[in-house]
Design a protein around this motif. Sequence first.
Motif, PDB file in Angstrom:
ATOM      1  N   MET A 195       0.819  -1.209   0.000  1.00 22.03           N
ATOM      2  CA  MET A 195       0.000   0.000   0.000  1.00 22.03           C
ATOM      3  C   MET A 195       0.863   1.273   0.000  1.00 22.03           C
ATOM      4  O   MET A 195       0.352   2.380   0.008  1.00 22.03           O
ATOM      5  N   GLN A 196       2.164   1.121   0.041  1.00 19.59           N
ATOM      6  CA  GLN A 196       3.054   2.276   0.118  1.00 19.59           C
ATOM      7  C   GLN A 196       3.592   2.618  -1.262  1.00 19.59           C
ATOM      8  O   GLN A 196       3.870   1.745  -2.062  1.00 19.59           O
ATOM      9  N   SER A 197       3.748   3.904  -1.499  1.00 19.08           N
ATOM     10  CA  SER A 197       4.474   4.281  -2.701  1.00 19.08           C
ATOM     11  C   SER A 197       5.956   4.013  -2.426  1.00 19.08           C
ATOM     12  O   SER A 197       6.410   3.979  -1.288  1.00 19.08           O
ATOM     13  N   ALA A 198       6.676   3.817  -3.490  1.00 20.53           N
ATOM     14  CA  ALA A 198       8.091   3.508  -3.330  1.00 20.53           C
ATOM     15  C   ALA A 198       8.820   4.700  -2.703  1.00 20.53           C
ATOM     16  O   ALA A 198       8.581   5.842  -3.049  1.00 20.53           O
ATOM     17  N   VAL A 199       9.648   4.434  -1.746  1.00 23.43           N
ATOM     18  CA  VAL A 199      10.430   5.478  -1.080  1.00 23.43           C
ATOM     19  C   VAL A 199      11.858   4.982  -1.040  1.00 23.43           C
ATOM     20  O   VAL A 199      12.115   3.816  -0.764  1.00 23.43           O
ATOM     21  N   ASP A 200      12.777   5.853  -1.334  1.00 22.45           N
ATOM     22  CA  ASP A 200      14.171   5.436  -1.299  1.00 22.45           C
ATOM     23  C   ASP A 200      14.665   5.324   0.132  1.00 22.45           C
ATOM     24  O   ASP A 200      14.071   5.848   1.065  1.00 22.45           O
ATOM     25  N   ASP A 201      15.785   4.666   0.282  1.00 20.25           N
ATOM     26  CA  ASP A 201      16.501   4.625   1.555  1.00 20.25           C
ATOM     27  C   ASP A 201      15.679   4.074   2.701  1.00 20.25           C
ATOM     28  O   ASP A 201      15.816   4.516   3.834  1.00 20.25           O
ATOM     29  N   ARG A 202      14.836   3.111   2.381  1.00 20.50           N
ATOM     30  CA  ARG A 202      14.039   2.494   3.431  1.00 20.50           C
ATOM     31  C   ARG A 202      14.874   1.757   4.447  1.00 20.50           C
ATOM     32  O   ARG A 202      14.415   1.482   5.545  1.00 20.50           O
ATOM     33  N   ASP A 203      16.081   1.378   4.039  1.00 22.97           N
ATOM     34  CA  ASP A 203      16.945   0.704   5.000  1.00 22.97           C
ATOM     35  C   ASP A 203      17.621   1.709   5.934  1.00 22.97           C
ATOM     36  O   ASP A 203      18.257   1.327   6.896  1.00 22.97           O
ATOM     37  N   GLN A 204      17.471   2.992   5.630  1.00 24.56           N
ATOM     38  CA  GLN A 204      18.106   4.005   6.466  1.00 24.56           C
ATOM     39  C   GLN A 204      17.088   5.007   6.998  1.00 24.56           C
ATOM     40  O   GLN A 204      17.456   6.079   7.475  1.00 24.56           O
ATOM     41  N   TRP A 205      15.796   4.670   6.874  1.00 21.06           N
ATOM     42  CA  TRP A 205      14.763   5.609   7.324  1.00 21.06           C
ATOM     43  C   TRP A 205      15.040   6.152   8.719  1.00 21.06           C
ATOM     44  O   TRP A 205      15.127   5.368   9.679  1.00 21.06           O
ATOM     45  N   PRO A 206      15.094   7.465   8.863  1.00 20.75           N
ATOM     46  CA  PRO A 206      15.082   7.995  10.232  1.00 20.75           C
ATOM     47  C   PRO A 206      13.695   7.786  10.824  1.00 20.75           C
ATOM     48  O   PRO A 206      12.724   7.575  10.085  1.00 20.75           O
ATOM     49  N   LEU A 207      13.625   7.846  12.155  1.00 23.37           N
ATOM     50  CA  LEU A 207      12.367   7.491  12.810  1.00 23.37           C
ATOM     51  C   LEU A 207      11.182   8.299  12.282  1.00 23.37           C
ATOM     52  O   LEU A 207      10.115   7.735  12.025  1.00 23.37           O
ATOM     53  N   GLY A 208      11.391   9.600  12.083  1.00 23.58           N
ATOM     54  CA  GLY A 208      10.281  10.446  11.623  1.00 23.58           C
ATOM     55  C   GLY A 208       9.713   9.971  10.294  1.00 23.58           C
ATOM     56  O   GLY A 208       8.500   9.874  10.113  1.00 23.58           O
ATOM     57  N   GLU A 247       2.010   5.705   9.242  1.00 24.09           N
ATOM     58  CA  GLU A 247       0.717   6.397   9.270  1.00 24.09           C
ATOM     59  C   GLU A 247       0.046   6.406   7.898  1.00 24.09           C
ATOM     60  O   GLU A 247      -1.177   6.327   7.795  1.00 24.09           O
ATOM     61  N   THR A 248       0.863   6.450   6.848  1.00 22.62           N
ATOM     62  CA  THR A 248       0.294   6.346   5.503  1.00 22.62           C
ATOM     63  C   THR A 248      -0.348   4.977   5.307  1.00 22.62           C
ATOM     64  O   THR A 248      -1.459   4.860   4.780  1.00 22.62           O
ATOM     65  N   SER A 249       0.339   3.945   5.776  1.00 14.41           N
ATOM     66  CA  SER A 249      -0.216   2.594   5.671  1.00 14.41           C
ATOM     67  C   SER A 249      -1.537   2.499   6.424  1.00 14.41           C
ATOM     68  O   SER A 249      -2.527   1.947   5.917  1.00 14.41           O
ATOM     69  N   LEU A 250      -1.579   3.056   7.631  1.00 14.50           N
ATOM     70  CA  LEU A 250      -2.804   3.013   8.429  1.00 14.50           C
ATOM     71  C   LEU A 250      -3.921   3.812   7.758  1.00 14.50           C
ATOM     72  O   LEU A 250      -5.063   3.362   7.678  1.00 14.50           O
ATOM     73  N   ARG A 251      -3.580   4.987   7.254  1.00 15.38           N
ATOM     74  CA  ARG A 251      -4.592   5.824   6.591  1.00 15.38           C
ATOM     75  C   ARG A 251      -5.150   5.146   5.342  1.00 15.38           C
ATOM     76  O   ARG A 251      -6.344   5.163   5.086  1.00 15.38           O
ATOM     77  N   ASP A 311     -18.981   8.610  12.884  1.00 20.89           N
ATOM     78  CA  ASP A 311     -18.420   9.525  13.887  1.00 20.89           C
ATOM     79  C   ASP A 311     -17.581   8.780  14.925  1.00 20.89           C
ATOM     80  O   ASP A 311     -16.509   9.240  15.318  1.00 20.89           O
ATOM     81  N   ALA A 312     -18.084   7.640  15.369  1.00 20.66           N
ATOM     82  CA  ALA A 312     -17.360   6.888  16.401  1.00 20.66           C
ATOM     83  C   ALA A 312     -16.025   6.375  15.856  1.00 20.66           C
ATOM     84  O   ALA A 312     -14.995   6.449  16.529  1.00 20.66           O
ATOM     85  N   VAL A 313     -16.062   5.876  14.619  1.00 22.81           N
ATOM     86  CA  VAL A 313     -14.822   5.372  14.027  1.00 22.81           C
ATOM     87  C   VAL A 313     -13.838   6.514  13.790  1.00 22.81           C
ATOM     88  O   VAL A 313     -12.619   6.345  13.941  1.00 22.81           O
ATOM     89  N   ALA A 314     -14.354   7.697  13.475  1.00 20.91           N
ATOM     90  CA  ALA A 314     -13.472   8.864  13.308  1.00 20.91           C
ATOM     91  C   ALA A 314     -12.735   9.160  14.618  1.00 20.91           C
ATOM     92  O   ALA A 314     -11.552   9.526  14.622  1.00 20.91           O
ATOM     93  N   GLU A 315     -13.436   8.978  15.722  1.00 16.57           N
ATOM     94  CA  GLU A 315     -12.796   9.192  17.029  1.00 16.57           C
ATOM     95  C   GLU A 315     -11.692   8.149  17.253  1.00 16.57           C
ATOM     96  O   GLU A 315     -10.609   8.469  17.738  1.00 16.57           O
ATOM     97  N   LEU A 316     -11.978   6.910  16.869  1.00 11.47           N
ATOM     98  CA  LEU A 316     -10.967   5.852  16.991  1.00 11.47           C
ATOM     99  C   LEU A 316      -9.739   6.169  16.135  1.00 11.47           C
ATOM    100  O   LEU A 316      -8.598   6.043  16.585  1.00 11.47           O
ATOM    101  N   THR A 317      -9.973   6.590  14.896  1.00 14.34           N
ATOM    102  CA  THR A 317      -8.819   6.843  14.026  1.00 14.34           C
ATOM    103  C   THR A 317      -8.036   8.067  14.521  1.00 14.34           C
ATOM    104  O   THR A 317      -6.811   8.074  14.473  1.00 14.34           O
ATOM    105  N   SER A 318      -8.725   9.076  15.034  1.00 10.97           N
ATOM    106  CA  SER A 318      -7.999  10.210  15.637  1.00 10.97           C
ATOM    107  C   SER A 318      -7.098   9.714  16.749  1.00 10.97           C
ATOM    108  O   SER A 318      -5.952  10.148  16.889  1.00 10.97           O
ATOM    109  N   PHE A 319      -7.646   8.816  17.542  1.00 16.07           N
ATOM    110  CA  PHE A 319      -6.865   8.244  18.646  1.00 16.07           C
ATOM    111  C   PHE A 319      -5.626   7.529  18.103  1.00 16.07           C
ATOM    112  O   PHE A 319      -4.517   7.725  18.601  1.00 16.07           O
ATOM    113  N   VAL A 320      -5.827   6.727  17.072  1.00  9.14           N
ATOM    114  CA  VAL A 320      -4.702   5.984  16.491  1.00  9.14           C
ATOM    115  C   VAL A 320      -3.643   6.959  15.948  1.00  9.14           C
ATOM    116  O   VAL A 320      -2.446   6.749  16.138  1.00  9.14           O
ATOM    117  N   PHE A 321      -4.097   8.033  15.326  1.00  6.07           N
ATOM    118  CA  PHE A 321      -3.132   8.945  14.706  1.00  6.07           C
ATOM    119  C   PHE A 321      -2.486   9.906  15.698  1.00  6.07           C
ATOM    120  O   PHE A 321      -1.532  10.591  15.367  1.00  6.07           O
TER     121      PHE A 321
END
Lengths: 367, 367
Positions: B1-14, B21-25, B44-54
Amino acid sequence: MQSAVDDRDQWPLGTFVDAVETSLRDFVATQQATVDSVGPVYTDAVAELTSFVFRGGKRIRPAFAWTGFLGAGGDPHAAGADAVLDVCSALEFVQACALVHDDIIDASSTRRGFPTVHVTFAERHRTAGWRGNSDKFGESVAILLGDIALCWADDLVRAAALDSATSARLAPVWSAMRTEVLGGQLLDIAVEASGDDSVEAALQIDRYKTAAYTVERPLLIGGTLAGAGPELLEVYSTFGADIGIAFQLRDDLLGVFGDPSVTGKPSGDDLREGKRTVLLAAALDAADERDPATAAALRAGIGTDLSEAAVDDLRAQMIDLGAVDDVERRITTLTDSALAALNASDVTEDAKRRLTAMAYTATRRTS
Amino acid sequence: MQSAVDDRDQWPLGTFVDAVETSLRDFVATQQATVDSVGPVYTDAVAELTSFVFRGGKRIRPAFAWTGFLGAGGDPHAAGADAVLDVCSALEFVQACALVHDDIIDASSTRRGFPTVHVTFAERHRTAGWRGNSDKFGESVAILLGDIALCWADDLVRAAALDSATSARLAPVWSAMRTEVLGGQLLDIAVEASGDDSVEAALQIDRYKTAAYTVERPLLIGGTLAGAGPELLEVYSTFGADIGIAFQLRDDLLGVFGDPSVTGKPSGDDLREGKRTVLLAAALDAADERDPATAAALRAGIGTDLSEAAVDDLRAQMIDLGAVDDVERRITTLTDSALAALNASDVTEDAKRRLTAMAYTATRRTS
């Protein structure tokens, strides 16, 4: 996980129930070492959960799923049929979670003739003289045991080891089934809290909390596992939604008019609990139109600790207002449309007979 | 579900957190139509859950899982790496359920600086002037939203569409992770209720509620997805259990001695709540041996509404009894053994550096 059994395409219900329980038992056995590693407290609690699961009667959701599989031409003797049976059985773990958590939500004290799970653990806490609030402890344990059941449903599907293509087909149906039933439960408590007593709200709850979850999605799961095409799945969807709602409408009638010696629960409890049923909504609808005083009396009485005489009065009013006839008509209409869709379909003849019988059982039962 | 991103082996935490979060969204988006079909209350209830997750910060479990994948030679640029990232991300849904349900169980009112989910819905019920008990309504909604999060964890793993062989390898690890953490939570409330204040009981809770769930199983999940052999998985298991327990021991120290302006929660709350930590158990153990009067005072004070001065006294006693030194020694020993196992292993050099840094962050942090 099943040993080969002959005549799987002709299993009587009892034999099928045994096969489901074998599948569940085999799965639980695979989890035992992990459970035991955490400690005896966990072993004991999980034993209570499994007792609860094995007390569960008719296995109606697995039965619809299995019939959905057969009806779409699935081969019950093929190598993959054991995996199908495991997926059918996994529905019982979803149901265990739904019941255990629902019983907390509804503050129910008995289920299947036994104390509910949260009550059982509250009692144990009380008897042991442990610290803190016993009821709170019971609810906490029941939340966690419901969670385990929900996890195990998925674990059993995963353990079934479907091939990738089948697994990919199943994924959205399995996912929707769980997301829908949880939505139906949420809708139920929100509608009750907000006091929305419309027929539409009650039907929407029936649609998601009961029909999709109990009949439609199980049939679609079985059909999907058999590789059914979109037309047949559409028939399952129509049949399942209609019979599922009719099943709930029958349940609503039994909750008010059923014979306690047959249903096993006090008649009129739905009225005392203030359950938002189509039956009640139809009565209120009619009363709002014709007899505002009766409407006010109904609204004042529902959800209170009614005497037997008061329950009798409400019953009489519901009949007089035509609500019972209205619900009976809905059941007939839904059953007719479901059977018409089924009979015009490519579902196998055996499965047509079986589903017709299940439809009548679900909508004409007395308990 | 992710677009290709370079340097995945060196991803900084951010960057990694963004990818999770992109995967979750992306996953939540696939569920939206089903949720909406049930009705706006559910939306509405699920929106509250997803806000919590994010709102969830560090994504520590996905980070350990991803590092476990890289450390076992998993190729972050391979076609299947997006699926791995989805499985890592799914751990956040398990965590959402654990937190939402734990907050009901612990009757916690705030989480991540916001009202907890059950408090949020209790408030809504109160504000709307709905029928019934507002707190009960809030808890009921939170039970259901936690259930949804748990279902979605599995749905996201299933949606990742791993090949059959990988899926079969993952199944027992994924299953054990959830069964263990639920067991750890159950053990926690049972130990607290029974008043078992032994070091052994506290360590067993740490083992299952924190270590296995937060570090060990995520590493094993990542390693398994990379196809790691038994030796490397054994290293992950040792490292994960040791660092996971050390992480919890540091948490216990912060819960009593932490700077509220850094930890974000009132210092001493663990003492007021009567949390059964190794720190407390070690203090009681020492007091039982040397100073029964202090032991009695500790037992009488713990779990009560202590004044700031009383908290200060308990802190001083814990230091005097050598409990703080004992816990610090345990953290050091566990960290050393974890790093020794890691350094002697075939884990890739990059991942060794990363895991070493994570180990220090987990065990030397101040918040």
